[in-house]
Scaffold this active site. Structure first.
Site, mmCIF file in Angstrom:
data_model
loop_
_atom_site.group_PDB
_atom_site.id
_atom_site.type_symbol
_atom_site.label_atom_id
_atom_site.label_comp_id
_atom_site.label_asym_id
_atom_site.label_seq_id
_atom_site.Cartn_x
_atom_site.Cartn_y
_atom_site.Cartn_z
ATOM 1 N N ARG A 202 1.116 12.604 -9.723
ATOM 2 C CA ARG A 202 1.554 11.224 -9.464
ATOM 3 C C ARG A 202 2.997 10.994 -9.899
ATOM 4 N NH1 ARG A 202 -2.671 7.904 -7.839
ATOM 5 N NH2 ARG A 202 -4.679 8.234 -8.808
ATOM 6 N N ASP B 266 -4.240 6.167 6.018
ATOM 7 C CA ASP B 266 -4.713 7.350 6.739
ATOM 8 C C ASP B 266 -5.786 6.924 7.738
ATOM 9 O OD1 ASP B 266 -5.362 9.871 7.564
ATOM 10 O OD2 ASP B 266 -6.236 10.536 5.682
ATOM 11 N N PHE C 282 -1.357 16.552 3.454
ATOM 12 C CA PHE C 282 -1.824 15.857 2.260
ATOM 13 C C PHE C 282 -0.652 15.719 1.298
ATOM 14 C CE2 PHE C 282 -3.844 14.795 -1.647
ATOM 15 C CZ PHE C 282 -4.760 13.857 -1.219
ATOM 16 N N GLU D 205 0.847 -1.207 0.000
ATOM 17 C CA GLU D 205 0.000 0.000 0.000
ATOM 18 C C GLU D 205 0.877 1.250 0.000
ATOM 19 O OE1 GLU D 205 -2.478 1.554 -0.725
ATOM 20 O OE2 GLU D 205 -4.009 1.592 0.843
ATOM 21 N N ASP D 206 0.365 2.319 -0.570
ATOM 22 C CA ASP D 206 1.117 3.571 -0.606
ATOM 23 C C ASP D 206 1.034 4.326 0.711
ATOM 24 O OD1 ASP D 206 -1.577 4.090 -0.947
ATOM 25 O OD2 ASP D 206 -1.358 5.319 -2.734
HETATM 26 P P1 IMP Z 1 -7.537 5.619 4.043
HETATM 27 O O1 IMP Z 1 -8.633 4.698 3.586
HETATM 28 O O2 IMP Z 1 -8.086 6.863 4.690
HETATM 29 O O3 IMP Z 1 -6.528 4.933 4.920
HETATM 30 O O4 IMP Z 1 -6.805 6.171 2.764
HETATM 31 C C1 IMP Z 1 -6.051 5.345 1.978
HETATM 32 C C2 IMP Z 1 -6.026 5.760 0.535
HETATM 33 O O5 IMP Z 1 -6.368 7.129 0.341
HETATM 34 C C3 IMP Z 1 -4.612 5.612 0.016
HETATM 35 O O6 IMP Z 1 -4.474 4.368 -0.608
HETATM 36 C C4 IMP Z 1 -4.489 6.769 -0.941
HETATM 37 O O7 IMP Z 1 -4.857 6.369 -2.231
HETATM 38 C C5 IMP Z 1 -5.444 7.816 -0.449
HETATM 39 N N1 IMP Z 1 -4.762 8.837 0.389
HETATM 40 C C6 IMP Z 1 -4.778 8.954 1.735
HETATM 41 N N2 IMP Z 1 -4.043 9.995 2.149
HETATM 42 C C7 IMP Z 1 -3.509 10.545 1.035
HETATM 43 C C8 IMP Z 1 -2.611 11.651 0.796
HETATM 44 O O8 IMP Z 1 -2.122 12.355 1.702
HETATM 45 N N3 IMP Z 1 -2.295 11.898 -0.507
HETATM 46 C C9 IMP Z 1 -2.795 11.166 -1.546
HETATM 47 N N4 IMP Z 1 -3.611 10.127 -1.362
HETATM 48 C C10 IMP Z 1 -3.972 9.807 -0.090
#
Ligand code: IMP
Length: 171
Positions: free
Chosen positions: A162, A101, A149, A97-98
């Site tokens: 990207r 959050d 962000f 995973e990248d």
């Molecule tokens: P989560 O479900 O809130 O944990 O968010 C996960 C997904 O949201 C990641 O796989 C990203 O694609 C996107 N995401 C969350 N935070 C960021 C950020 O700071 N920049 C860009 N994409 C984000």
């Protein structure tokens, strides 16, 4: 939109190489083959650089495409656009995973992948945001970052930025 550098290219490459070594160390006495699952689109560059740094493992590839974000905030609804096309049953699975959050995206994916009964299941994320108590057990973490962000190295705002070779943040 002004982008400031948070993690430069050199620091990024160095840490990804280290992570690959940590991961190889974990699998060393367990298996010579793993099944790495890339979560698109954001993980594309991390996934690629990570597996290219694994010199002692055979790595099978699978891809999952999900989305939940619009602009800079999560919609809370996860859309699965495509799913793994090969079984991971009884395999050593490494989910790549990248960024984590709220953890909602990962929780959703993990719940479904575990139904295949992999032999072993590990998660690596390039970035863990320390804002939420996301509750997902992460096995390998590249960087921990506060409430920013992020963009670049696969991460986007509305499909932009990207292809920046570093990780930056939006001011
Ligand atoms: P989560 O479900 O809130 O944990 O968010 C996960 C997904 O949201 C990641 O796989 C990203 O694609 C996107 N995401 C969350 N935070 C960021 C950020 O700071 N920049 C860009 N994409 C984000």
């Amino acid at each position: 939109m002004m982008i400031k550098v948070l993690i430069d290219e050199e620091t990024l490459k160095k840490r990804v190489k280290e992570l690959a070594q940590e991961i190889e160390e974990y699998y060393k006495d367990k298996t010579d083959t793993i099944h790495a699952v890339c979560i698109l689109k954001g993980s594309i560059h991390f996934f690629s650089d990570l597996v290219l740094n694994m010199r002692n493992l055979n790595v099978k590839y699978s891809f999952i495409h999900v989305s939940s974000y619009q602009g800079t905030s999560s919609t809370g609804r996860i859309r699965v656009k495509s799913w793994i096309d090969e079984s991971i049953h009884d395999e050593y699975v490494l989910l790549v995973e990248d960024i984590v959050d709220t953890g909602l995206t990962l929780q959703h994916i993990v719940r479904y992948l575990k139904k295949y009964n992999p032999r072993d299941f590990k998660i690596v994320t390039l970035i863990e945001k320390t804002v939420h108590d996301h509750g997902v057990p992460l096995d390998f973490v590249g960087f921990r970052v506060g409430d920013k962000f992020l963009v670049g190295y696969g991460l986007d705002v509305d499909e932009k930025f990207r292809n920046l070779p570093y990780i930056g943040y939006v001011e």
